[in-house]
Design a protein around this motif. Structure first.
Motif, PDB file in Angstrom:
ATOM      1  N   ARG A  30       0.830  -1.205   0.000  1.00 49.73           N
ATOM      2  CA  ARG A  30       0.000   0.000   0.000  1.00 49.73           C
ATOM      3  C   ARG A  30       0.862   1.252   0.000  1.00 49.73           C
ATOM      4  O   ARG A  30       0.581   2.217  -0.706  1.00 49.73           O
ATOM      5  CB  ARG A  30      -0.908   0.000   1.225  1.00 49.73           C
ATOM      6  CG  ARG A  30      -2.351  -0.283   0.868  1.00 49.73           C
ATOM      7  CD  ARG A  30      -3.307  -0.001   1.973  1.00 49.73           C
ATOM      8  NE  ARG A  30      -2.902  -0.419   3.277  1.00 49.73           N
ATOM      9  CZ  ARG A  30      -3.511  -1.363   3.992  1.00 49.73           C
ATOM     10  NH1 ARG A  30      -4.538  -2.008   3.484  1.00 49.73           N
ATOM     11  NH2 ARG A  30      -3.115  -1.647   5.201  1.00 49.73           N
ATOM     12  N   THR A  31       1.925   1.223   0.816  1.00 57.88           N
ATOM     13  CA  THR A  31       2.832   2.379   0.876  1.00 57.88           C
ATOM     14  C   THR A  31       3.420   2.648  -0.502  1.00 57.88           C
ATOM     15  O   THR A  31       3.441   3.796  -0.972  1.00 57.88           O
ATOM     16  CB  THR A  31       3.980   2.089   1.870  1.00 57.88           C
ATOM     17  OG1 THR A  31       3.420   1.631   3.077  1.00 57.88           O
ATOM     18  CG2 THR A  31       4.820   3.302   2.114  1.00 57.88           C
ATOM     19  N   LEU A  32       3.878   1.569  -1.146  1.00 55.02           N
ATOM     20  CA  LEU A  32       4.512   1.718  -2.455  1.00 55.02           C
ATOM     21  C   LEU A  32       3.512   2.264  -3.483  1.00 55.02           C
ATOM     22  O   LEU A  32       3.831   3.178  -4.250  1.00 55.02           O
ATOM     23  CB  LEU A  32       5.069   0.358  -2.916  1.00 55.02           C
ATOM     24  CG  LEU A  32       5.827   0.365  -4.234  1.00 55.02           C
ATOM     25  CD1 LEU A  32       7.112   1.175  -4.102  1.00 55.02           C
ATOM     26  CD2 LEU A  32       6.157  -1.057  -4.677  1.00 55.02           C
ATOM     27  N   VAL A  33       2.282   1.712  -3.459  1.00 58.22           N
ATOM     28  CA  VAL A  33       1.279   2.159  -4.449  1.00 58.22           C
ATOM     29  C   VAL A  33       0.931   3.634  -4.226  1.00 58.22           C
ATOM     30  O   VAL A  33       0.827   4.406  -5.188  1.00 58.22           O
ATOM     31  CB  VAL A  33       0.010   1.271  -4.371  1.00 58.22           C
ATOM     32  CG1 VAL A  33      -1.100   1.848  -5.248  1.00 58.22           C
ATOM     33  CG2 VAL A  33       0.330  -0.140  -4.824  1.00 58.22           C
ATOM     34  N   SER A  34       0.776   4.039  -2.955  1.00 56.05           N
ATOM     35  CA  SER A  34       0.424   5.450  -2.717  1.00 56.05           C
ATOM     36  C   SER A  34       1.573   6.373  -3.129  1.00 56.05           C
ATOM     37  O   SER A  34       1.338   7.456  -3.683  1.00 56.05           O
ATOM     38  CB  SER A  34       0.035   5.684  -1.256  1.00 56.05           C
ATOM     39  OG  SER A  34       1.157   5.611  -0.425  1.00 56.05           O
ATOM     40  N   ARG A  35       2.809   5.921  -2.887  1.00 55.85           N
ATOM     41  CA  ARG A  35       3.964   6.732  -3.338  1.00 55.85           C
ATOM     42  C   ARG A  35       3.987   6.836  -4.866  1.00 55.85           C
ATOM     43  O   ARG A  35       4.191   7.920  -5.427  1.00 55.85           O
ATOM     44  CB  ARG A  35       5.272   6.085  -2.874  1.00 55.85           C
ATOM     45  CG  ARG A  35       5.648   6.367  -1.435  1.00 55.85           C
ATOM     46  CD  ARG A  35       7.008   5.786  -1.134  1.00 55.85           C
ATOM     47  NE  ARG A  35       7.287   5.687   0.283  1.00 55.85           N
ATOM     48  CZ  ARG A  35       7.732   6.698   1.023  1.00 55.85           C
ATOM     49  NH1 ARG A  35       7.947   7.865   0.482  1.00 55.85           N
ATOM     50  NH2 ARG A  35       7.958   6.532   2.308  1.00 55.85           N
ATOM     51  N   LEU A  36       3.784   5.684  -5.521  1.00 53.19           N
ATOM     52  CA  LEU A  36       3.839   5.679  -6.995  1.00 53.19           C
ATOM     53  C   LEU A  36       2.721   6.532  -7.598  1.00 53.19           C
ATOM     54  O   LEU A  36       2.937   7.258  -8.576  1.00 53.19           O
ATOM     55  CB  LEU A  36       3.741   4.241  -7.527  1.00 53.19           C
ATOM     56  CG  LEU A  36       5.006   3.389  -7.354  1.00 53.19           C
ATOM     57  CD1 LEU A  36       4.761   1.963  -7.826  1.00 53.19           C
ATOM     58  CD2 LEU A  36       6.174   4.002  -8.127  1.00 53.19           C
ATOM     59  N   LEU A  37       1.520   6.429  -6.993  1.00 55.87           N
ATOM     60  CA  LEU A  37       0.396   7.236  -7.502  1.00 55.87           C
ATOM     61  C   LEU A  37       0.695   8.728  -7.347  1.00 55.87           C
ATOM     62  O   LEU A  37       0.413   9.527  -8.254  1.00 55.87           O
ATOM     63  CB  LEU A  37      -0.883   6.882  -6.748  1.00 55.87           C
ATOM     64  CG  LEU A  37      -1.641   5.651  -7.239  1.00 55.87           C
ATOM     65  CD1 LEU A  37      -2.794   5.330  -6.297  1.00 55.87           C
ATOM     66  CD2 LEU A  37      -2.180   5.866  -8.654  1.00 55.87           C
ATOM     67  N   SER A  38       1.268   9.106  -6.200  1.00 48.30           N
ATOM     68  CA  SER A  38       1.603  10.525  -5.980  1.00 48.30           C
ATOM     69  C   SER A  38       2.634  10.992  -6.996  1.00 48.30           C
ATOM     70  O   SER A  38       2.504  12.081  -7.585  1.00 48.30           O
ATOM     71  CB  SER A  38       2.157  10.737  -4.571  1.00 48.30           C
ATOM     72  OG  SER A  38       1.264  10.280  -3.619  1.00 48.30           O
ATOM     73  N   ALA A  39       3.666  10.151  -7.206  1.00 49.38           N
ATOM     74  CA  ALA A  39       4.713  10.532  -8.160  1.00 49.38           C
ATOM     75  C   ALA A  39       4.150  10.633  -9.574  1.00 49.38           C
ATOM     76  O   ALA A  39       4.459  11.585 -10.314  1.00 49.38           O
ATOM     77  CB  ALA A  39       5.842   9.514  -8.115  1.00 49.38           C
ATOM     78  N   ALA A  40       3.281   9.661  -9.936  1.00 50.43           N
ATOM     79  CA  ALA A  40       2.681   9.692 -11.283  1.00 50.43           C
ATOM     80  C   ALA A  40       1.822  10.940 -11.448  1.00 50.43           C
ATOM     81  O   ALA A  40       1.830  11.589 -12.507  1.00 50.43           O
ATOM     82  CB  ALA A  40       1.849   8.439 -11.504  1.00 50.43           C
ATOM     83  N   ALA A  41       1.074  11.297 -10.389  1.00 50.12           N
ATOM     84  CA  ALA A  41       0.238  12.502 -10.455  1.00 50.12           C
ATOM     85  C   ALA A  41       1.111  13.742 -10.618  1.00 50.12           C
ATOM     86  O   ALA A  41       0.785  14.649 -11.402  1.00 50.12           O
ATOM     87  CB  ALA A  41      -0.602  12.610  -9.190  1.00 50.12           C
ATOM     88  N   GLY A  42       2.228  13.776  -9.897  1.00 45.61           N
ATOM     89  CA  GLY A  42       3.147  14.915 -10.004  1.00 45.61           C
ATOM     90  C   GLY A  42       3.677  15.052 -11.424  1.00 45.61           C
ATOM     91  O   GLY A  42       3.730  16.161 -11.974  1.00 45.61           O
ATOM     92  N   LEU A  43       4.048  13.914 -12.015  1.00 47.06           N
ATOM     93  CA  LEU A  43       4.570  13.957 -13.392  1.00 47.06           C
ATOM     94  C   LEU A  43       3.475  14.355 -14.370  1.00 47.06           C
ATOM     95  O   LEU A  43       3.706  15.096 -15.329  1.00 47.06           O
ATOM     96  CB  LEU A  43       5.147  12.587 -13.766  1.00 47.06           C
ATOM     97  CG  LEU A  43       6.396  12.172 -12.971  1.00 47.06           C
ATOM     98  CD1 LEU A  43       6.822  10.770 -13.338  1.00 47.06           C
ATOM     99  CD2 LEU A  43       7.538  13.155 -13.220  1.00 47.06           C
ATOM    100  N   SER A  44       2.247  13.865 -14.126  1.00 40.54           N
ATOM    101  CA  SER A  44       1.125  14.213 -15.010  1.00 40.54           C
ATOM    102  C   SER A  44       0.855  15.725 -14.968  1.00 40.54           C
ATOM    103  O   SER A  44       0.544  16.339 -15.998  1.00 40.54           O
ATOM    104  CB  SER A  44      -0.101  13.428 -14.566  1.00 40.54           C
ATOM    105  OG  SER A  44      -1.234  13.875 -15.227  1.00 40.54           O
ATOM    106  N   LEU A  45       0.991  16.299 -13.775  1.00 41.94           N
ATOM    107  CA  LEU A  45       0.724  17.743 -13.642  1.00 41.94           C
ATOM    108  C   LEU A  45       1.770  18.588 -14.369  1.00 41.94           C
ATOM    109  O   LEU A  45       1.511  19.757 -14.686  1.00 41.94           O
ATOM    110  CB  LEU A  45       0.677  18.122 -12.161  1.00 41.94           C
ATOM    111  CG  LEU A  45      -0.616  17.724 -11.455  1.00 41.94           C
ATOM    112  CD1 LEU A  45      -0.429  17.672  -9.948  1.00 41.94           C
ATOM    113  CD2 LEU A  45      -1.727  18.705 -11.809  1.00 41.94           C
TER     114      LEU A  45
END
Lengths: 352, 290
Positions: A30-45
């Motif tokens: 869960r920790t890894l997925v939430s980190r990856l989602l945050s990073a992906a969102a940052g890159l998308s922005l």
């Protein structure tokens, strides 16, 4: 509307939920997925970087991938991404770009520090206090949306020429206001009158707050759906309302989850000490970043306007002083940290 | 002394000073300058004398440097405004004290002449020694220890729009500017929005691609008695918008830049010291013991 910012907002909301669940029952996946989602969102922005809110949201999202705890940072980043999604890019640059980026980093650190300090005090009275604070924030926001028209069962988006009235949303948001206000007052009355672990008022307050959060979330969906379908320009004018509502509903939902989960005071003193140390370290870095943001504001103002004696620099300096107050090792640590967090939020909300 | 060195004193002082400096609260609180200066001085002293490691020492030194720089600029620095028409020269500016109080004229130490105004809002000044001072949008310029920046909002001085009003009795010309409506032929014409380089975005909303008047357009509020209309005018397409009930045709005949420029003049010799103090305090906070 920017599809990148919309996708980032969804990803950040999911990351916030995962991170919130992960706080009580940590699991590496869960920790890894939430980190990856945050990073992906940052890159998308980054693809919507011409919008000031997207720049702020990108910094918040990328910082959320690195800090812990991160659910509050993800929630704030999601609200900023909503703002970026709905508001078009300005025709000309407004300036203060470096200040915004550094202040966003400081906000991420301050939010993580505040949440870490909360983890160190996860008992029922503390959870009730957080629920009262979040309920009061939602009630205050709902009663001031659209110039306070919800108090007259009316709500609309946009101004002259591009305004749409949303009577359905007004009804849902009005009921959300009544429920959240009732719930907040019930729990506050219980806290003032009783020190026991339960009570009818507290139970009623919790149920009303759950109803209020649900209705406010539903109202958010109705406003966004109807605004998009009828007049996106009006929705862009009401972007701040929607972002603030998302943040307030998320805060209330998080505090209710902790209220329902908290049954007895935490006794693990070593984890409490670790949380406090982590919170103090993060808060120190946040205060340092805010001072750097104030310095950047001074340099940008001197470059653009010829003087550092401007309103923008004064505001950044005021927030930096709140950061300095927050790091002092003395009483009322959490209220001081909350004040610093609110100051940073207000500074960024005005700037983007 | 022990009270001054306590963290509680520093926290309370920082919150009070933050509230006094914040623009949203300052107008409500109206703190006296003496009280603000005394709080800042006490806070800097509190941070300097409190016990702690090198990080805390750096914060204290930074705070003292900031207060010293601000005090120095308050006493030895100058801030004010300068308004010139094209071709006009001066050797002084209107100095402003704390809270915008007028302090009279202060010599610059050199002469300046407003050489020209560029359409994009940039201003070109010619100094007495032949140097060119050219502040533009979000870019101040330095000369002789002073910084010159545009005092007006984005775009510098707003332009004047020449509006032609055609009706049964002939055509009339009026000039409107932001906050400066005009009355002619029984009509009250006010400027609502001006787009120097008009375009529509993806959501069909009007915006200006640049501050240059390449494709000027405007939204006007026209009133006659109790009747009111919003009229869109664009220079490239005269008379394109004819609202129902309005028996006049309005067109944007031209855009004339203002013949005067308002500039912000500042002399802040201790600004680098203040910057160094802030960075020192930030470094101290980052490496303080926790």
């Amino acid at each position: 509307m920017s599809p990148f910012a919309v996708a980032a907002a969804f990803a950040l909301l999911v990351a916030a939920v995962l991170a919130e669940v992960d706080r009580d029952a940590p699991r590496s996946t869960r920790t890894l997925v939430s980190r990856l989602l945050s990073a992906a969102a940052g890159l998308s922005l980054l693809f919507a970087f011409d919008r000031p809110a997207a720049r702020t949201a990108a910094v918040l999202a990328l910082a959320a991938a690195l800090v812990a705890p991160r659910s509050l940072v993800c929630l704030i980043a999601a609200a900023a991404a909503v703002l970026a999604a709905l508001r078009p890019a300005p025709a000309t640059a407004s300036g203060g770009e470096v200040t915004l980026l550094v202040a966003a980093l400081a906000l991420a650190l301050a939010a993580a520090a505040f949440q870490a300090s909360e983890a160190g005090a996860a008992s029922r009275p503390s959870a009730e206090g957080a629920a009262v604070f979040a309920g009061a924030a939602l009630s205050l926001l709902l009663s001031t949306l659209d110039g306070g028209r919800i108090l007259r069962w009316r709500y609309g988006l946009g101004g002259d020429g591009a305004r749409i009235e949303l009577p359905g949303a007004a009804l849902v948001l009005g009921l959300a206001l009544l429920a959240s206000l009732g719930g907040t007052l019930s729990i506050a009355a219980h806290r003032l009158a009783s020190t026991g672990p339960s009570g009818r008022m507290s139970l009623l307050g919790r149920r009303l707050l759950i109803l209020g959060a649900g209705l406010a979330g539903l109202g958010w969906g109705v406003v966004a759906g109807q605004g998009l379908g009828r007049r996106p320009q009006a929705l862009a004018r009401g972007a701040v309302d929607l972002a603030a509502l998302l943040l307030a509903v998320g805060l209330l939902a998080g505090s209710l989850r902790r209220l329902l989960a908290a049954s007895s005071p935490r006794t693990d003193s070593s984890s409490t000490r670790a949380s406090r140390r982590s919170s103090a370290a993060l808060l120190g870095w946040a205060a340092a970043a805010t001072l750097v943001a104030a310095a950047a504001a001074g340099v940008e103002s001197w470059w653009a306007e010829g003087s550092y004696a401007t309103a923008g620099v004064a505001e950044a300096s005021a927030v930096a002083l709140l950061g300095l107050a927050a790091v002092q090792p003395t009483r009322l640590a959490r209220p001081r940290a909350a004040l610093f967090l609110l100051g940073l939020l207000a500074f960024l909300a005005r700037a983007v | 002394m022990r009270l001054l060195a306590s963290p509680g004193f520093a926290a309370a002082g920082a919150v009070l000073l933050g509230a006094a400096l914040h623009p949203a609260l300052r107008s409500l609180l109206r703190p006296p300058l003496v009280a603000v200066a005394a709080t800042a001085l006490l806070l800097a002293l509190a941070l300097l004398i409190r016990p702690g490691g090198p990080g805390e020492r750096l914060v204290g030194l930074g705070a003292v440097a900031i207060v010293a720089a601000l005090a120095s600029d308050g006493l030895r620095g100058h801030r004010g405004t300068l308004t010139l028409e094209v071709g006009q020269g001066t050797q002084s500016f209107e100095e402003q004290g704390p809270e915008g109080r007028a302090l009279g004229r202060r010599p610059l130490g050199f002469g300046v002449v407003l050489a020209r105004l560029d359409p994009g809002g940039a201003v070109v000044l010619r100094a007495g020694d032949g140097a060119t001072i050219a502040p533009g949008r979000r870019r101040a310029a330095s000369h002789g220890g002073f910084r010159f920046g545009l005092a007006a909002g984005p775009g510098g001085q707003p332009s004047v729009l020449r509006i032609a009003i055609a009706g049964p009795g002939g055509s009339r010309m009026v000039e409107v500017a932001p906050g400066e409506p005009a009355t002619a032929d029984g009509l009250h014409v006010a400027l609502e929005s001006y787009f120097p380089d008009f375009a529509l975005d993806a959501e069909r909303r009007p915006y200006s691609r640049s501050p240059e008047p390449r494709n000027p357009a405007a939204l006007l509020r026209v009133t006659r008695g109790s009747q009111s209309w919003r009229v869109f005018v664009i220079q490239a397409m005269p008379g394109i918008h004819r609202p129902e009930g309005l028996d006049r045709v309005l067109s944007l005949a031209g855009v004339a830049p203002r013949g005067a420029a308002s500039l912000r003049v500042s002399h802040e010799p201790a600004a680098p010291v203040a910057l160094a103090g802030v960075l020192l305090a930030a470094a101290g906070l980052a490496c303080a013991r926790r």
